[in-house]
Write an enzyme that holds these catalytic residues in place. Structure first.
Site, PDB file in Angstrom:
ATOM      1  N   GLY A  63      29.670  39.132  49.663  1.00 57.44           N
ATOM      2  CA  GLY A  63      29.335  38.485  50.935  1.00 57.44           C
ATOM      3  C   GLY A  63      27.970  37.817  50.921  1.00 57.44           C
ATOM      4  CB  CYS A  93      30.183  44.741  56.866  1.00 59.07           C
ATOM      5  SG  CYS A  93      29.331  45.869  55.733  1.00 59.07           S
ATOM      6  N   GLY A 142      43.698  47.056  50.510  1.00 62.45           N
ATOM      7  CA  GLY A 142      43.383  48.445  50.792  1.00 62.45           C
ATOM      8  C   GLY A 142      44.128  49.309  49.796  1.00 62.45           C
ATOM      9  N   GLY A 143      43.469  49.660  48.689  1.00 62.07           N
ATOM     10  CA  GLY A 143      44.017  50.642  47.762  1.00 62.07           C
ATOM     11  C   GLY A 143      45.019  50.128  46.751  1.00 62.07           C
ATOM     12  CB  THR A 154      35.641  50.051  53.793  1.00 60.29           C
ATOM     13  OG1 THR A 154      34.489  49.535  54.474  1.00 60.29           O
ATOM     14  CG2 THR A 154      35.689  49.488  52.384  1.00 60.29           C
ATOM     15  CG  ASN A 174      33.082  38.079  52.292  1.00 53.85           C
ATOM     16  OD1 ASN A 174      32.014  38.409  52.803  1.00 53.85           O
ATOM     17  ND2 ASN A 174      34.233  38.644  52.599  1.00 53.85           N
TER      18      ASN A 174
END
Lengths: 257, 308
Positions: free
Chosen positions: B51, B135, B248-249, B198, B104
């Site tokens: 970012g 964030c 995500g994962g 996250t 980003n």
């Protein structure tokens, strides 16, 4: 820089809870200087997720790392067998800058911090030097690779419980060594408290000192910004790419601060 | 080997077409250039760079990372080189390498988001802009834009007014109603949504009896959060018509397939890059083979798990 899907070629157990893992470097050798490291992970699914950083004990056609089983990741690595798969990338970071001005090398290791210093001692031996090697641990079971060191260096051992060598901390023989008058350079690796003490003793004798730090790390190559260490001017250094080896005053400040 | 334009893998996200659906997630792949010596970064679907803010940021007090069960926490604090250095030094390298660059970007005020977007709009070699309004690791601003539909719409609309770049907005799983936020950014002109960022977690060091991280909390990522991400993509797919980039994962082909089937048109791979920096290319190859065996395209898979 290499990125390998490789296999373990040899495992030995140089002390209780320690394993020395050797792996093939594939087509090209792994070029490395002592103090540089590799990121390693086995093929064990999604826990733990991160690879682990290890200083190289050997480089070239084979790499070797010393693992002490402490947490889940190191326990898995310590239990690995010949032919198990490893993902390895490295060599990474900036290693020891070996003095070539004639200073007497004094290597100071604490526990598993012996790994890059055995590599360095062998490098110095190949240059015709026989360094002084001070090796400290809590007890006799935490002194892996001492026999290998004795082949290439003058070895002095200390243990906190006195089970082998001198009883006490490694700073005692370091004080003696630096008092004897020979112009020296100190290279050290071990727990953070020990590094700071070794840097302090070196500084009090106006002796240059290079410390190899450890920090929690995710990427190993400067991209995640996880392994920050604060330095005296208020900014950060990153262990994985500014280090892991630093001049001690960069981390702890100069004597007059 | 995935050719640069495989018909099966090519995926269209409104104004942005990717050669394959695997993008490396912001914060887990640096600026992409660091990996170029051993990963063919031009073959990635894209790289969402770390970012970028108006000024360089030093980041948070350490420790900044720790592991959790099948995951990790980070509280990096958006340490980055700032837009000036990025444009002068990094973007030219990315152009030279042929990377599909998703920039980003992060700010704590709408004015700063607008200034960043206006400056990126003047540059060549940027495939899309990704707004980080989610964030969890900075005290001022950051996530507050991402937890209400009205605030998310306001920042999205302000940026939309100053740039024609394809605009992606990255959503937080901490929104009370992520569908409301998604609808808000869609109505304000976002071209696509990336999700999920996250989610805050904590680990206690029981020896010290204190939180492990210097900032106490950190953003949780990795395989442990995948069911949360898949559920949220599945829900948001039903509420917006702009494309979704799911994350995500993701650490395996099956993980990526789950996101596509839930409704994602592309995916981002994050934490798994740490253990295997070339994982996105391996997964692209595996997806090509999987689709080929079934004579399917990626587009056939998008949202196919929806319905009864």
């Amino acid at each position: 820089m290499k990125y390998l899907h490789t296999r373990i070629t040899e495992v030995t157990y140089p002390a209780r809870d320690h394993a020395l893992l050797r792996f093939a470097a594939a087509a090209e050798d792994i070029p490395a200087v002592p103090g540089e490291f590799v990121m390693i992970r086995g093929d064990w699914g999604c826990h733990p997720v991160l690879p682990r950083a290890f200083s190289l004990v050997e480089s070239g056609a084979h790499g070797a790392v010393l693992v002490k089983a402490i947490g889940p990741g190191t326990q898995l690595l310590e239990s690995m067998k010949v032919d198990d798969e490893l993902v390895v990338f490295g060599a990474l970071g900036k290693g020891y800058r070996i003095d070539d001005s004639g200073l007497r090398p004094v290597l100071v290791a604490g526990g598993v911090g012996v790994a890059p210093l055995l590599f360095l001692a062998r490098e110095l031996a190949a240059r015709g030097q026989r360094p002084l090697f001070l090796y400290g641990a809590g007890t006799e079971h935490d002194l892996p690779l001492a026999d290998e060191i004795a082949e290439v260096a003058e070895l002095i051992i200390t243990t906190e419980d006195g089970s082998v060598g001198e009883q006490g901390l490694i700073t005692a023989p370091l004080q003696r060594a630096l008092q004897d008058g020979a112009d020296s350079i100190v290279y050290t690796c071990g727990p953070n408290g020990m590094l700071k003490a070794v840097a302090g003793v070196s500084q009090s004798h106006n002796t240059p000192c290079q410390v190899a730090l450890e920090a929690p790390m995710a990427c190993g190559m400067g991209t995640c910004k996880g392994c920050a260490v604060p330095i005296p001017d208020g900014s950060f250094k990153y262990v994985c790419y500014d280090g892991p080896v630093f001049d001690a005053e960069v981390i702890y400040g100069a004597a007059d601060e | 080997m995935v050719p640069l334009m495989s018909e099966r893998l090519r995926t269209s996200l409104g104004p942005l077409t990717l050669a394959n659906p695997f993008v490396n997630a912001s914060g887990t792949y640096g600026y992409g250039v660091e990996y170029a010596s051993f990963v063919d970064v031009a073959r990635l679907g894209g790289v969402s760079v770390k970012g970028i803010s108006l000024l360089p940021r030093p980041g948070n007090s350490p420790p900044r990372t720790c592991e959790t069960s099948a995951g990790m926490l980070n509280s990096i604090g958006l340490a980055n080189i700032g837009i000036d250095v990025f444009l002068a030094e990094t973007l030219p390298q990315l152009r030279e390498l042929g990377v599909t660059v998703i920039v980003n970007t992060f700010a704590t005020s709408i004015e700063d988001f607008v200034e960043l977007a206006a400056r990126f709009d003047n540059e060549t070699g940027i495939a899309a802009l990704e707004l980080n309004i989610s964030c969890p690791n900075v005290h001022a601003g950051g996530m507050h834009f991402g937890v209400s539909g009205a605030a998310a719409a306001e920042v999205t609309g302000a940026v939309r007014a100053v740039t024609d770049l394809p605009l992606m907005v990255k959503l937080s799983p901490e929104a009370g109603d992520i569908g409301e936020v998604a609808r808000g950014v869609e109505s304000a002109g976002a071209d696509m949504i990336s999700m999920i960022n996250t989610i805050r977690g904590m680990v206690i060091d029981v020896d010290r009896r204190r939180p492990m991280l210097g900032q106490k909390m950190g953003g949780m990522s990795g395989p442990a959060i995948k069911p949360l991400g898949v559920r949220m993509v599945y829900e948001v797919f039903q509420q917006v018509s702009i494309p979704i980039i799911g994350m995500g994962g993701i650490a395996s082909l099956r993980d990526a397939l789950e996101y596509l089937m839930a409704g994602a048109t592309a995916v981002q791979v994050g934490t798994a890059n740490y253990s295997e920096p070339g994982i996105s290319l391996r997964l692209a190859d595996e997806l090509e083979a999987w689709c080929s065996e079934r004579d399917l395209t990626v587009t056939d898979l998008v949202g196919c798990a929806q319905g009864d």
